[in-house]
Design an enzyme around this catalytic site. Structure first.
Site, PDB file in Angstrom:
ATOM      1  N   SER A 103      51.756  -1.571  -6.666  1.00  0.00           N
ATOM      2  CA  SER A 103      52.175  -0.668  -7.739  1.00  0.00           C
ATOM      3  C   SER A 103      53.641  -0.883  -8.111  1.00  0.00           C
ATOM      4  O   SER A 103      54.472  -1.194  -7.255  1.00  0.00           O
ATOM      5  CB  SER A 103      51.972   0.785  -7.294  1.00  0.00           C
ATOM      6  OG  SER A 103      52.636   1.678  -8.181  1.00  0.00           O
ATOM      7  N   TYR A 126      53.612  -0.157 -15.306  1.00  0.00           N
ATOM      8  CA  TYR A 126      53.532   0.799 -16.414  1.00  0.00           C
ATOM      9  C   TYR A 126      54.544   0.324 -17.433  1.00  0.00           C
ATOM     10  O   TYR A 126      55.586  -0.247 -17.074  1.00  0.00           O
ATOM     11  CB  TYR A 126      53.898   2.210 -15.945  1.00  0.00           C
ATOM     12  CG  TYR A 126      52.870   2.869 -15.057  1.00  0.00           C
ATOM     13  CD1 TYR A 126      51.612   3.193 -15.538  1.00  0.00           C
ATOM     14  CD2 TYR A 126      53.170   3.185 -13.736  1.00  0.00           C
ATOM     15  CE1 TYR A 126      50.677   3.815 -14.732  1.00  0.00           C
ATOM     16  CE2 TYR A 126      52.238   3.805 -12.912  1.00  0.00           C
ATOM     17  CZ  TYR A 126      50.989   4.124 -13.420  1.00  0.00           C
ATOM     18  OH  TYR A 126      50.071   4.727 -12.612  1.00  0.00           O
ATOM     19  N   THR A 152      48.816  -1.201 -16.634  1.00  0.00           N
ATOM     20  CA  THR A 152      47.987   0.005 -16.671  1.00  0.00           C
ATOM     21  C   THR A 152      48.150   0.673 -18.020  1.00  0.00           C
ATOM     22  O   THR A 152      49.274   1.022 -18.414  1.00  0.00           O
ATOM     23  CB  THR A 152      48.373   0.950 -15.526  1.00  0.00           C
ATOM     24  OG1 THR A 152      48.142   0.252 -14.294  1.00  0.00           O
ATOM     25  CG2 THR A 152      47.535   2.218 -15.539  1.00  0.00           C
ATOM     26  N   LYS A 229      44.473  -2.579 -17.184  1.00  0.00           N
ATOM     27  CA  LYS A 229      43.736  -1.663 -16.303  1.00  0.00           C
ATOM     28  C   LYS A 229      43.615  -0.308 -16.985  1.00  0.00           C
ATOM     29  O   LYS A 229      44.635   0.266 -17.392  1.00  0.00           O
ATOM     30  CB  LYS A 229      44.490  -1.520 -14.975  1.00  0.00           C
ATOM     31  CG  LYS A 229      43.961  -0.443 -14.031  1.00  0.00           C
ATOM     32  CD  LYS A 229      44.673  -0.496 -12.685  1.00  0.00           C
ATOM     33  CE  LYS A 229      44.209   0.556 -11.719  1.00  0.00           C
ATOM     34  NZ  LYS A 229      44.812   1.873 -11.946  1.00  0.00           N
ATOM     35  N   HIS A 253      41.513   5.668 -13.602  1.00  0.00           N
ATOM     36  CA  HIS A 253      42.646   6.031 -12.754  1.00  0.00           C
ATOM     37  C   HIS A 253      42.196   6.974 -11.622  1.00  0.00           C
ATOM     38  O   HIS A 253      42.933   7.874 -11.212  1.00  0.00           O
ATOM     39  CB  HIS A 253      43.728   6.711 -13.610  1.00  0.00           C
ATOM     40  CG  HIS A 253      45.138   6.363 -13.238  1.00  0.00           C
ATOM     41  ND1 HIS A 253      45.923   5.530 -13.977  1.00  0.00           N
ATOM     42  CD2 HIS A 253      45.908   6.741 -12.191  1.00  0.00           C
ATOM     43  CE1 HIS A 253      47.123   5.421 -13.435  1.00  0.00           C
ATOM     44  NE2 HIS A 253      47.138   6.145 -12.331  1.00  0.00           N
TER      45      HIS A 253
HETATM   46  C1  LIG Z   1      47.703   8.396  -4.795  1.00  0.00           C
HETATM   47  C2  LIG Z   1      47.352   7.495  -5.946  1.00  0.00           C
HETATM   48  C3  LIG Z   1      48.362   6.803  -6.590  1.00  0.00           C
HETATM   49  C4  LIG Z   1      48.051   5.939  -7.647  1.00  0.00           C
HETATM   50  N1  LIG Z   1      49.061   5.218  -8.219  1.00  0.00           N
HETATM   51  C5  LIG Z   1      48.748   4.323  -9.194  1.00  0.00           C
HETATM   52  C6  LIG Z   1      49.754   3.484  -9.734  1.00  0.00           C
HETATM   53  O1  LIG Z   1      50.915   3.534  -9.337  1.00  0.00           O
HETATM   54  N2  LIG Z   1      49.394   2.617 -10.711  1.00  0.00           N
HETATM   55  C7  LIG Z   1      48.091   2.512 -11.174  1.00  0.00           C
HETATM   56  O2  LIG Z   1      47.807   1.705 -12.055  1.00  0.00           O
HETATM   57  N3  LIG Z   1      47.121   3.281 -10.647  1.00  0.00           N
HETATM   58  C8  LIG Z   1      47.405   4.174  -9.669  1.00  0.00           C
HETATM   59  N4  LIG Z   1      46.402   4.914  -9.118  1.00  0.00           N
HETATM   60  C9  LIG Z   1      44.997   4.684  -9.546  1.00  0.00           C
HETATM   61  C10 LIG Z   1      44.325   3.595  -8.707  1.00  0.00           C
HETATM   62  O3  LIG Z   1      44.853   2.329  -9.009  1.00  0.00           O
HETATM   63  C11 LIG Z   1      42.818   3.511  -8.927  1.00  0.00           C
HETATM   64  O4  LIG Z   1      42.557   3.382 -10.291  1.00  0.00           O
HETATM   65  C12 LIG Z   1      42.031   4.682  -8.365  1.00  0.00           C
HETATM   66  O5  LIG Z   1      42.620   5.204  -7.208  1.00  0.00           O
HETATM   67  C13 LIG Z   1      40.618   4.197  -8.048  1.00  0.00           C
HETATM   68  O6  LIG Z   1      39.816   5.234  -7.632  1.00  0.00           O
HETATM   69  P1  LIG Z   1      39.495   5.555  -6.079  1.00  0.00           P
HETATM   70  O7  LIG Z   1      40.714   6.201  -5.534  1.00  0.00           O
HETATM   71  O8  LIG Z   1      38.338   6.487  -6.213  1.00  0.00           O
HETATM   72  O9  LIG Z   1      39.129   4.271  -5.373  1.00  0.00           O
HETATM   73  C14 LIG Z   1      46.692   5.800  -8.068  1.00  0.00           C
HETATM   74  C15 LIG Z   1      45.692   6.505  -7.409  1.00  0.00           C
HETATM   75  C16 LIG Z   1      45.999   7.350  -6.354  1.00  0.00           C
HETATM   76  C17 LIG Z   1      44.876   8.063  -5.649  1.00  0.00           C
END
Ligand SMILES: Cc1cc2nc3c(=O)[nH]c(=O)nc-3n(C[C@H](O)[C@H](O)[C@H](O)COP(=O)(O)O)c2cc1C
Length: 355
Positions: A103, A126, A152, A229, A253
């Site tokens: 990230s 981002y 993203t 994404k 997300h």
């Molecule tokens: C705690 C947390 C932080 C996240 N931070 C980001 C991020 O910094 N950038 C991003 O593109 N997606 C972020 N996401 C989304 C994840 O990349 C992903 O799309 C999502 O967690 C997938 O679903 P799952 O948790 O059910 O496997 C985050 C998700 C969580 C749970």
């Protein structure tokens, strides 16, 4: 033995507000719940008397060989749950032979992470208003051997994550987005009553004006493959391909952005059809087992990303537990392929499942 066990254990280990940040979704958390439930609507159609003595689940993605079509989704601030943060995660991914999407809000430096692992690394971005920061990050990623950029696109503003609002969630100053300049990260540490510091921070730093045409600029500052994404429709998949992206991640997300958005499993087939084989299509959201990976592949995904379960495993014991979780998913996929009579990734087609 499974993701649910990691979830239960992690919940006991992680401070309540951090748990809410990780577990939570936006709004009424309908999409969050629906992502996982979507998998329950699919059943497998096993074929028998198939020679499954030689199975292969290794795959190639952007020039890297992977033990399985599985990667770690980009999630922010891994040091919230483990002192080694992303370094441990990336090591775990390397041990399991899968890739890690780091990230933009990683709490360890891109270079430290790269030095710790031989896992293929991609960098998630981002779109910040300060474009020169993006250019610098893309350059650092390329220099450190990262293999792809993942933009993203589902987060022009942060989703309304009510748990974080209720908790007045802000990051402890000891945990920082270390790859960004200090002045770009200050607000995320400023605790406010009934407000998410993360949402305020995103509001200050993210560019809400960008459109498809702006992707061309990112191309001018980096020659790394570029994925987008957060695609959930055939229309946007077609636009992505027309704008020359190298890959698409079907994602909502993890239910943290638009509440009520379609589940990723339901969006996947139309995106795959629209992409028409012109670029790889990945999917994330609710993937908790090897069977879930199998279903996603049957619906046309080339690979999957796993978000929260990796954080649960990380909280439970760093790199070894992350490797164990990812290994479990890999072995689970292999096991499902054996019992479903689909010994190769190519043999996992839509006839392997029924809704
Ligand atoms: C705690 C947390 C932080 C996240 N931070 C980001 C991020 O910094 N950038 C991003 O593109 N997606 C972020 N996401 C989304 C994840 O990349 C992903 O799309 C999502 O967690 C997938 O679903 P799952 O948790 O059910 O496997 C985050 C998700 C969580 C749970």
């Amino acid at each position: 033995l499974n993701a649910e066990e990691y979830e239960r254990r992690a919940r006991q280990l992680v401070p309540a507000a951090v748990w809410d940040y990780i577990a939570g979704g936006s709004g009424a958390e309908r999409t969050l719940a629906a992502n996982e439930l979507a998998f329950d609507r699919y059943q497998l159609r096993p074929r028998v008397l198939v020679d499954i003595s030689h199975r292969s689940i290794a795959t190639e993605l952007f020039g890297a060989t992977l033990a399985a079509p599985i990667g770690v989704a980009p999630t922010a601030y891994h040091r919230l749950v483990h002192p080694e943060g992303e370094v441990a995660t990336a090591r775990g991914a390397g041990l399991a032979g899968v890739f890690h999407v780091v990230s933009i809000f990683a709490s360890r430096s891109l270079e430290e992470i790269a030095a710790a692992t031989d896992a293929p690394l991609w960098l998630q971005l981002y779109w910040l208003r300060r474009r020169e920061v993006l250019a610098r990050l893309a350059g650092r990623a390329a220099d450190a051997g990262y293999r792809a950029l993942v933009l993203t696109v589902d987060t022009p503003v942060l989703g309304e994550r009510l748990r974080d609002v209720r908790n007045g969630f802000a990051l402890d100053p000891s945990i920082r987005a270390v790859n960004l300049d200090v002045e770009l990260t200050e607000t995320v540490h400023r605790k406010q009553e009934a407000a998410s510091a993360l949402a305020i921070h995103a509001g200050e730093t993210f560019d809400t004006a960008i459109t498809w045409a702006d992707l061309a600029w990112l191309r001018t500052v980096s020659s790394l493959p570029l994925l987008v994404k957060g695609i959930l429709t055939a229309e946007d998949a077609r636009l992505a391909v027309e704008h020359g992206v190298d890959g698409i991640v079907v994602s909502n997300h993890g239910g943290r952005q638009l509440d009520g958005a379609v589940t990723t499993l339901d969006a996947l087939p139309e995106v795959v059809a629209a992409a028409g084989g012109r670029c790889p299509v990945l999917v994330d959201g609710g993937i908790r087992s090897g069977t879930d990976v199998f279903v996603a592949l049957a619906l046309g995904a080339d690979a999957v990303l796993v978000g929260r379960p990796v954080l649960w495993a990380l909280a439970c014991g760093g790199d070894a537990e992350v490797a164990n979780l990812l290994g479990m998913l890999t072995r689970g996929l292999d096991h499902t392929m054996a019992l479903a009579g689909r010994p190769t990734l190519a043999s996992i087609d839509s006839s392997a499942v029924r809704r």
